[in-house]
Design a protein around this motif. Structure first.
Motif, PDB file in Angstrom:
ATOM      1  N   PHE A 185       0.775  -1.230  -0.023  1.00  0.00           N
ATOM      2  CA  PHE A 185       0.182  -0.006  -0.059  1.00  0.00           C
ATOM      3  C   PHE A 185       0.939   1.307  -0.092  1.00  0.00           C
ATOM      4  O   PHE A 185       0.801   2.314  -0.642  1.00  0.00           O
ATOM      5  N   GLY A 186       1.587   1.282   0.973  1.00  0.00           N
ATOM      6  CA  GLY A 186       2.641   2.382   1.100  1.00  0.00           C
ATOM      7  C   GLY A 186       3.604   2.443   0.141  1.00  0.00           C
ATOM      8  O   GLY A 186       3.993   3.597  -0.260  1.00  0.00           O
ATOM      9  N   ILE A 187       4.104   1.523  -0.220  1.00  0.00           N
ATOM     10  CA  ILE A 187       5.270   1.604  -1.202  1.00  0.00           C
ATOM     11  C   ILE A 187       4.592   1.947  -2.731  1.00  0.00           C
ATOM     12  O   ILE A 187       5.346   2.996  -3.268  1.00  0.00           O
ATOM     13  N   ARG A 188       3.414   1.439  -3.076  1.00  0.00           N
ATOM     14  CA  ARG A 188       2.851   1.923  -4.428  1.00  0.00           C
ATOM     15  C   ARG A 188       2.563   3.410  -4.392  1.00  0.00           C
ATOM     16  O   ARG A 188       2.834   4.005  -5.142  1.00  0.00           O
TER      17      ARG A 188
ATOM     18  N   VAL B 210       8.560  -4.193  -9.909  1.00  0.00           N
ATOM     19  CA  VAL B 210       8.729  -5.201  -8.955  1.00  0.00           C
ATOM     20  C   VAL B 210       7.187  -5.492  -8.293  1.00  0.00           C
ATOM     21  O   VAL B 210       7.096  -6.636  -7.846  1.00  0.00           O
ATOM     22  N   LEU B 211       6.562  -4.719  -7.922  1.00  0.00           N
ATOM     23  CA  LEU B 211       5.201  -4.638  -7.293  1.00  0.00           C
ATOM     24  C   LEU B 211       4.666  -5.581  -8.105  1.00  0.00           C
ATOM     25  O   LEU B 211       3.481  -6.613  -7.912  1.00  0.00           O
ATOM     26  N   GLY B 212       4.476  -5.266  -9.608  1.00  0.00           N
ATOM     27  CA  GLY B 212       3.731  -5.893 -10.445  1.00  0.00           C
ATOM     28  C   GLY B 212       3.792  -7.385 -10.844  1.00  0.00           C
ATOM     29  O   GLY B 212       2.818  -8.278 -10.611  1.00  0.00           O
ATOM     30  N   GLY B 213       5.222  -7.574 -10.514  1.00  0.00           N
ATOM     31  CA  GLY B 213       5.431  -9.057 -10.767  1.00  0.00           C
ATOM     32  C   GLY B 213       5.127  -9.784  -9.572  1.00  0.00           C
ATOM     33  O   GLY B 213       4.667 -11.237  -9.433  1.00  0.00           O
TER      34      GLY B 213
ATOM     35  N   PHE C 162      13.735  -7.247  -0.616  1.00  0.00           N
ATOM     36  CA  PHE C 162      14.049  -7.599   0.740  1.00  0.00           C
ATOM     37  C   PHE C 162      13.295  -6.701   1.540  1.00  0.00           C
ATOM     38  O   PHE C 162      13.021  -7.221   2.664  1.00  0.00           O
ATOM     39  N   VAL C 163      12.981  -5.339   1.393  1.00  0.00           N
ATOM     40  CA  VAL C 163      12.016  -4.642   2.109  1.00  0.00           C
ATOM     41  C   VAL C 163      10.676  -5.329   2.197  1.00  0.00           C
ATOM     42  O   VAL C 163      10.105  -5.429   3.323  1.00  0.00           O
ATOM     43  N   ILE C 164      10.075  -5.702   0.990  1.00  0.00           N
ATOM     44  CA  ILE C 164       8.830  -6.408   0.947  1.00  0.00           C
ATOM     45  C   ILE C 164       8.999  -7.709   1.639  1.00  0.00           C
ATOM     46  O   ILE C 164       8.031  -7.909   2.528  1.00  0.00           O
TER      47      ILE C 164
END
Length: 689
Positions: A255-258, A309-312, A568-570
């Protein structure tokens, strides 16, 4: 020699080294001409037999108009300054913002306003060539609108006066933009039709919402009522703000990263496009490039790699999570054509409505709302009627990306989605082979980047503020040939697929492995180290230091390294070792802002340009604070449109798809999913409307 002497020597060497490297950076500058020289050109042009009598008369009135007591002094200055010449190869790269700036000077010299039409409208006309030959010159002139049809003749005359040696060369490309639309948007049928459609859509949504409150969702039977409910705000606002029913079905730190990536993207674009409106642009560029800490802006294009990265990750995590449940539903194979047809169909339905709605809104109405046109090469009103089909088929990144250029990312990620079953099935059927395939794909993409940098002397990434002379200056060529092309950008997406696969497998473990403090510290050191190293490692390239091996290595791997850091953060956040970072990124208020990111990305460039058009021209750069204020306004306008588009188009389309193509089925028997305290648990419910 004492320690103080050693310090002085070291300081002197560092100073000499840095000074030598700084002088490699070239300053953007176009040739300027005096008012007398410009009017000498005007008088010569009036003698040309090739131009019309109407044009000759209009040229004869320019001087009296500019010297009239009602004409502002700034208009007279702008008119003369808009006449320029400069290196052709810089027209599409280093100096492009100065050509746009000259264009605005010409348009403003006409004295047009939103409410009144000038009696002396102007056309800004220019000529350049895509040839990479540095000896070719580009030209710009400001002519009365009655001379628009004679623009090529006048450009050739300007060239004959300024560069006599090139007088007989062919002029391959010319273009003009006018100081005022022939008709304003409210005088044209197409924009008014688009506005009427949106008014009717709003009324229909209001009716659907009222119907929902009166009849209720459960009592509405039949196709008609269900179609009405698909547009109900009560239905769609709940979808926007509610957490998933299954608390483990999403990775909440996204949520926050996006949302932060969306903000980062907007800020980067805002700091780029303000250059065309700045008078002291060199001071601005020096400030941006010389500060080490400004690289979070000058290297902002890494924000797109975050989206990859988020999409994959989302695709892989949801896909593997479903099939790792060991449901009674048969798993898809290479020949499960019906399954893969649905797989692609849902993606198209997810993207198309909001995408096409935005393309239409921007092309038909928003691009013509201002009283004068935009810069022709990037004006959606000019480019989208020709190239819209490239966007509609998600192949714009395979071509020159003319219509709404910032949407190249949508097409590129769609192409990755199309080929994703190759990686998903390989990892599912034979994990080791699938992992090897992913690594080889990432390596091949990195190798293509290396080859292209060597072949074309490209910098490691697009340098949009300073163009060191050691690199190819043509960032348009860089943008078209490498920056937007899928084969050069797939690495972060594949890294996201591998992360989603690992997280799905991790979730299925009944007993989670213990993580020591060293393990936790190592995860965060790698994550932050890769992210910050990739972000701030641009500095030597940005300043043109003569480190060819470094530039190649950085350009080859920095996007993949950044993707690994984000991964790594995710991983840390989703597996219970994220601490306050996870709590911050997973905050409930970020959920709707994250859900709106797709439509916000589609629209964000319009407010970026719009707010700079509304303030007095030119803008003087003193500090970054006013630009950030612009960014806040731009972000608010972006999210207003995003809310409208999401609630009126995107979500209703998904509701209709579910209604028509996903009839209720019997529940399948699933093995119970194990839970663990290390997994991120979402709130069981969210506020109801």
């Amino acid at each position: 020699m004492g320690w103080t002497s050693y310090q002085n020597v070291i300081f002197l060497l560092i100073f000499i080294f840095v000074s030598i490297n700084y002088i490699q950076i070239s300053n953007a500058a176009l040739d300027e001409y005096s008012e007398e020289y410009v009017f000498h050109f005007i008088n010569r042009s009036r003698q040309l037999k090739e131009i019309s009598t109407r044009c000759k008369d209009a040229l004869g009135r320019i001087k009296s108009y500019l010297n009239d007591k009602e004409t502002l002094e700034a208009q007279r200055i702008y008119y003369s300054q808009s006449f320029s010449t400069g290196p052709n190869n810089f027209f599409l790269s280093r100096d492009q913002d100065r050509w746009v700036y000259r264009g605005y000077e010409c348009l403003l010299s006409a004295g047009e306003t939103i409410y009144s039409k000038s009696e002396h409208p102007m056309h800004y006309c220019y000529s350049h060539d895509d040839d990479k030959d540095k000896n070719i010159t580009a030209y710009s002139i400001c002519i009365p609108s009655p001379c628009a049809d004679d623009n090529e003749t006048l450009l050739k005359e300007w060239r004959r006066l300024t560069e006599p040696k090139d007088a007989e060369k062919p002029m391959h490309f010319t273009s003009c933009t006018r100081s005022r639309h022939e008709k304003q948007w409210f005088e044209q049928l197409v924009p008014l039709t688009d506005l009427a459609f949106n008014i009717m859509l709003t009324m229909f949504i209001a009716m659907a919402t009222s119907f929902h409150y009166v009849k209720g969702g459960d009592q509405a039977k039949g196709w008609g009522p269900q179609l009405m409910l698909a547009f109900s705000l009560k239905t769609n606002v709940r979808k926007l703000i509610e957490l998933p029913k299954d608390p483990q079905s999403c990775i909440t730190c996204m949520f926050g990263i996006r949302f932060l990536s969306m903000v980062w993207t907007l800020i980067g674009h805002s700091f780029i496009f303000i250059q065309a409106y700045l008078e002291n642009v060199e001071e601005f560029k020096d400030t941006m490039a010389n500060s080490f800490w400004n690289q979070w802006i000058t290297n902002f294009t890494l924000s797109v790699d975050t989206f990859f990265v988020l999409g994959g990750t989302v695709l892989s995590y949801s896909w593997f999570r479903k099939w790792l449940k060991n449901s009674s539903e048969p798993e898809p194979s290479w020949t499960s054509y019906g399954y893969w047809l649905k797989f692609y169909r849902h993606r198209v339905v997810r993207l198309w409505p909001a995408y096409l709605y935005t393309v239409l809104a921007v092309t038909l109405r928003l691009s013509v709302t201002h009283y004068h046109p935009m810069w022709p090469p990037t004006d959606p009103a000019i480019q989208c009627p020709i190239h819209w089909w490239e966007n509609a088929l998600f192949v714009n990144s395979l071509f020159n990306n003319r219509c709404m250029p910032w949407t190249w990312y949508i097409g590129t990620e769609f192409i990755y989605y199309v080929i994703s079953p190759i990686f998903l099935l390989s990892l599912r059927k034979r994990p080791k082979l699938g992992f090897l395939l992913c690594i080889l794909t990432i390596a091949a993409s990195a190798g293509l980047n290396t080859w292209s940098m060597i072949e074309n002397n490209f910098p490691p990434t697009q340098l949009l503020w300073k163009q060191p002379d050691i690199f190819n200056h043509n960032f348009i060529q860089h943008h078209i040939e490498i920056y937007i092309k899928p084969q050069f950008r797939i690495g972060p997406y594949i890294i996201g697929i591998l992360l989603g696969y690992y997280l799905a497998c991790y979730q299925r473990k009944t007993i989670k492995p213990e993580r020591s403090n060293n393990h936790i510290a190592g995860v965060w050191i790698i994550g932050l180290g890769c992210t910050l190293g990739a972000l701030y490692g641009l500095y030597p390239s940005l300043h043109g230091w003569n480190w060819p091996i470094y530039h190649l290595v950085y350009g080859t791997i920095h996007r993949d390294v950044f993707a690994i850091g984000i991964s790594f953060v995710i991983y840390a956040c989703h597996t219970g070792i994220g601490g306050f970072v996870n709590r911050l990124l997973s905050h409930y208020v970020l959920l709707p802002l994250s859900n709106l990111c797709f439509t916000a990305y589609l629209f964000h460039m319009i407010p970026v340009v719009f707010t700079y058009l509304l303030v007095p021209f030119p803008i003087w750069f003193d500090s970054q604070i006013p630009i950030f204020i612009h960014c806040v306004v731009q972000l608010l306008l972006t999210y207003v449109f995003a809310i409208i588009c999401t609630l009126s188009v995107e979500y209703p389309a998904l509701n209709i798809e579910r209604m028509l193509l996903h009839p209720a089925k019997n529940r399948t028997t699933l093995k119970p999913a194990p839970t663990s305290d290390s997994e991120l648990q979402l709130k069981p419910s969210s506020p109801k409307l």
